[in-house]
Design a protein around this motif. Structure first.
Motif, PDB file in Angstrom:
ATOM      1  N   LEU A   3       0.829  -1.205   0.000  1.00  0.00           N
ATOM      2  CA  LEU A   3       0.000   0.000   0.000  1.00  0.00           C
ATOM      3  C   LEU A   3       0.862   1.252   0.000  1.00  0.00           C
ATOM      4  CD1 LEU A   3      -2.742   1.462   0.315  1.00  0.00           C
ATOM      5  CD2 LEU A   3      -2.498   1.146   2.791  1.00  0.00           C
ATOM      6  N   PHE A   4       1.864   1.290   0.877  1.00  0.00           N
ATOM      7  CA  PHE A   4       2.722   2.467   0.958  1.00  0.00           C
ATOM      8  C   PHE A   4       3.625   2.601  -0.256  1.00  0.00           C
ATOM      9  CE2 PHE A   4       1.587   2.786   5.463  1.00  0.00           C
ATOM     10  CZ  PHE A   4       1.468   4.161   5.578  1.00  0.00           C
ATOM     11  N   TYR A   5       3.997   1.497  -0.851  1.00  0.00           N
ATOM     12  CA  TYR A   5       4.778   1.602  -2.082  1.00  0.00           C
ATOM     13  C   TYR A   5       3.990   2.374  -3.134  1.00  0.00           C
ATOM     14  CZ  TYR A   5       7.347   0.391  -6.293  1.00  0.00           C
ATOM     15  OH  TYR A   5       8.047   0.472  -7.473  1.00  0.00           O
ATOM     16  N   VAL A   6       2.703   2.060  -3.254  1.00  0.00           N
ATOM     17  CA  VAL A   6       1.868   2.718  -4.253  1.00  0.00           C
ATOM     18  C   VAL A   6       1.590   4.169  -3.877  1.00  0.00           C
ATOM     19  CG1 VAL A   6      -0.359   2.682  -5.447  1.00  0.00           C
ATOM     20  CG2 VAL A   6       0.793   0.536  -4.902  1.00  0.00           C
ATOM     21  N   THR A   7       1.227   4.422  -2.614  1.00  0.00           N
ATOM     22  CA  THR A   7       0.873   5.795  -2.220  1.00  0.00           C
ATOM     23  C   THR A   7       2.083   6.729  -2.266  1.00  0.00           C
ATOM     24  OG1 THR A   7       1.120   5.200   0.130  1.00  0.00           O
ATOM     25  CG2 THR A   7      -1.100   5.094  -0.813  1.00  0.00           C
ATOM     26  N   LEU A   8       3.261   6.220  -1.986  1.00  0.00           N
ATOM     27  CA  LEU A   8       4.461   7.049  -2.115  1.00  0.00           C
ATOM     28  C   LEU A   8       4.720   7.401  -3.573  1.00  0.00           C
ATOM     29  CD1 LEU A   8       6.796   5.303   0.489  1.00  0.00           C
ATOM     30  CD2 LEU A   8       5.979   7.669   0.593  1.00  0.00           C
ATOM     31  N   LYS A   9       4.478   6.465  -4.459  1.00  0.00           N
ATOM     32  CA  LYS A   9       4.595   6.757  -5.889  1.00  0.00           C
ATOM     33  C   LYS A   9       3.553   7.788  -6.313  1.00  0.00           C
ATOM     34  CE  LYS A   9       7.881   3.932  -7.276  1.00  0.00           C
ATOM     35  NZ  LYS A   9       9.146   4.434  -7.855  1.00  0.00           N
ATOM     36  N   MET A  10       2.343   7.665  -5.765  1.00  0.00           N
ATOM     37  CA  MET A  10       1.287   8.627  -6.074  1.00  0.00           C
ATOM     38  C   MET A  10       1.649  10.019  -5.562  1.00  0.00           C
ATOM     39  SD  MET A  10      -2.066   6.289  -5.258  1.00  0.00           S
ATOM     40  CE  MET A  10      -3.208   7.653  -5.481  1.00  0.00           C
ATOM     41  N   ALA A  11       2.278  10.082  -4.397  1.00  0.00           N
ATOM     42  CA  ALA A  11       2.683  11.378  -3.842  1.00  0.00           C
ATOM     43  C   ALA A  11       3.705  12.065  -4.731  1.00  0.00           C
ATOM     44  CB  ALA A  11       3.254  11.182  -2.435  1.00  0.00           C
ATOM     45  N   GLU A  12       4.440  11.271  -5.506  1.00  0.00           N
ATOM     46  CA  GLU A  12       5.433  11.810  -6.431  1.00  0.00           C
ATOM     47  C   GLU A  12       4.876  11.976  -7.844  1.00  0.00           C
ATOM     48  OE1 GLU A  12       9.597   9.943  -4.949  1.00  0.00           O
ATOM     49  OE2 GLU A  12       8.126   8.496  -5.656  1.00  0.00           O
ATOM     50  N   ASP A  13       3.593  11.617  -8.016  1.00  0.00           N
ATOM     51  CA  ASP A  13       2.982  11.605  -9.351  1.00  0.00           C
ATOM     52  C   ASP A  13       3.749  10.702 -10.303  1.00  0.00           C
ATOM     53  OD1 ASP A  13       0.824  13.356  -8.868  1.00  0.00           O
ATOM     54  OD2 ASP A  13       2.167  15.082  -9.001  1.00  0.00           O
ATOM     55  N   ARG A  14       4.181   9.561  -9.776  1.00  0.00           N
ATOM     56  CA  ARG A  14       4.932   8.606 -10.574  1.00  0.00           C
ATOM     57  C   ARG A  14       4.250   7.238 -10.596  1.00  0.00           C
ATOM     58  NH1 ARG A  14      10.633   8.772  -7.777  1.00  0.00           N
ATOM     59  NH2 ARG A  14      11.344   7.596  -9.602  1.00  0.00           N
ATOM     60  N   ASP A  15       2.971   7.201 -10.243  1.00  0.00           N
ATOM     61  CA  ASP A  15       2.258   5.928 -10.224  1.00  0.00           C
ATOM     62  C   ASP A  15       1.962   5.463 -11.653  1.00  0.00           C
ATOM     63  OD1 ASP A  15       0.517   8.354  -9.723  1.00  0.00           O
ATOM     64  OD2 ASP A  15      -0.994   6.936 -10.448  1.00  0.00           O
ATOM     65  N   ASP A  16       2.011   4.166 -11.837  1.00  0.00           N
ATOM     66  CA  ASP A  16       1.801   3.592 -13.156  1.00  0.00           C
ATOM     67  C   ASP A  16       1.051   2.277 -13.029  1.00  0.00           C
ATOM     68  OD1 ASP A  16       1.910   3.003 -15.849  1.00  0.00           O
ATOM     69  OD2 ASP A  16       3.934   2.156 -15.743  1.00  0.00           O
ATOM     70  N   GLY A  17      -0.266   2.372 -12.849  1.00  0.00           N
ATOM     71  CA  GLY A  17      -1.082   1.177 -12.706  1.00  0.00           C
ATOM     72  C   GLY A  17      -1.139   0.721 -11.261  1.00  0.00           C
ATOM     73  N   LEU A  18      -2.182   1.121 -10.538  1.00  0.00           N
ATOM     74  CA  LEU A  18      -2.265   0.857  -9.108  1.00  0.00           C
ATOM     75  C   LEU A  18      -2.235  -0.635  -8.790  1.00  0.00           C
ATOM     76  CD1 LEU A  18      -4.982   3.446  -7.986  1.00  0.00           C
ATOM     77  CD2 LEU A  18      -2.515   3.751  -8.230  1.00  0.00           C
ATOM     78  N   THR A  19      -3.046  -1.397  -9.493  1.00  0.00           N
ATOM     79  CA  THR A  19      -3.136  -2.831  -9.208  1.00  0.00           C
ATOM     80  C   THR A  19      -1.813  -3.527  -9.476  1.00  0.00           C
ATOM     81  OG1 THR A  19      -5.471  -2.779  -9.854  1.00  0.00           O
ATOM     82  CG2 THR A  19      -4.423  -4.936  -9.681  1.00  0.00           C
ATOM     83  N   ARG A  20      -1.208  -3.226 -10.603  1.00  0.00           N
ATOM     84  CA  ARG A  20       0.061  -3.853 -10.960  1.00  0.00           C
ATOM     85  C   ARG A  20       1.136  -3.524  -9.940  1.00  0.00           C
ATOM     86  NH1 ARG A  20       4.714  -2.532 -13.132  1.00  0.00           N
ATOM     87  NH2 ARG A  20       4.073  -0.354 -13.395  1.00  0.00           N
ATOM     88  N   MET A  21       1.246  -2.259  -9.555  1.00  0.00           N
ATOM     89  CA  MET A  21       2.255  -1.856  -8.580  1.00  0.00           C
ATOM     90  C   MET A  21       2.006  -2.503  -7.224  1.00  0.00           C
ATOM     91  SD  MET A  21       3.300   2.125  -9.187  1.00  0.00           S
ATOM     92  CE  MET A  21       1.698   2.748  -8.680  1.00  0.00           C
TER      93      MET A  21
END
Length: 216
Positions: free
Chosen positions: A45-63
């Protein structure tokens, strides 16, 4: 109506983040059901939300599931240690409450237990976000979580407030808020701690960008 659908509008961005939070919260809940997998689920969960905080998320489910799979062993080990310590503190608190009497010995014992519980809470706040971000041993994660939490106490208090307010809202104000729950808290805390992670980890582009090797 066209303005509301404009992806550049702040309102649209907020609604998108809330939707993502709810979706991530569902993933977290489902993957935490066996209890023993809470550590891996929280780390993912935190791996994804930290990426989102950086605007670097690429596919929530996959990540999420990639991080869940790659972090499963170290996160489960970390979670079992924290669960054991938390259970020990809870049992000690229960016994102390039943046996407590007004004298210096029990007062000192109570103060010691409260201090230990506070330190435990600090470690719990940072352990899984740090594991999601950095390669380290279990002891290294626990030590770093404590040091970072104490050093950046203001951020620690804000993060604790986020979880506390969400818990209060769910229990006493608006129970359906549990649909956001952990996902929303993790997202807010990711924004709060992102700067700290940069400070302790250096260049964000060089930190844990891909999981190319297994963690031990």
């Amino acid at each position: 109506m066209r303005d509301l659908c404009n992806t550049d509008k702040p309102l649209f961005a907020v609604l998108t983040k809330l939707t993502y939070s709810a979706y991530l919260n569902i993933l977290w809940l489902v993957c935490s059901l066996p209890i023993v997998t809470i550590g891996a689920s929280t780390t993912a969960l935190f791996y994804v939300t930290l990426k989102m905080a950086e605007d670097r998320d690429d596919g929530l489910t996959r990540m999420f599931f990639k991080a869940f799979r790659e972090n499963f062993k170290p996160a489960t080990k970390l979670w079992l240690i924290l669960l054991a310590v938390g259970s020990f503190l809870a049992v000690d608190g229960f016994v102390l409450r039943r046996m407590w009497s007004e004298n210096i010995f029990w007062t000192l014992l109570t103060a010691t237990l409260i201090g230990a519980a506070v330190l435990y809470g600090i470690v719990l706040l940072y352990a899984f976000p740090l594991l999601a971000r950095f390669e380290n041993t279990t002891f290294g994660i626990l030590k770093t979580a404590l040091l970072v939490g104490v050093r950046y106490l203001f951020c620690t208090l804000l993060m604790a407030a986020v979880y506390g307010i969400m818990g209060y809202v769910i229990v006493f104000v608006f129970t359906p808020a549990f649909l956001l729950g952990m996902g929303f808290c993790a997202m807010l805390c990711s924004f709060l701690m992102l700067r700290i992670l940069y400070l302790i980890g250096g260049d964000p582009d060089a930190v844990h960008e891909e999981y190319d090797h297994d963690k031990n």
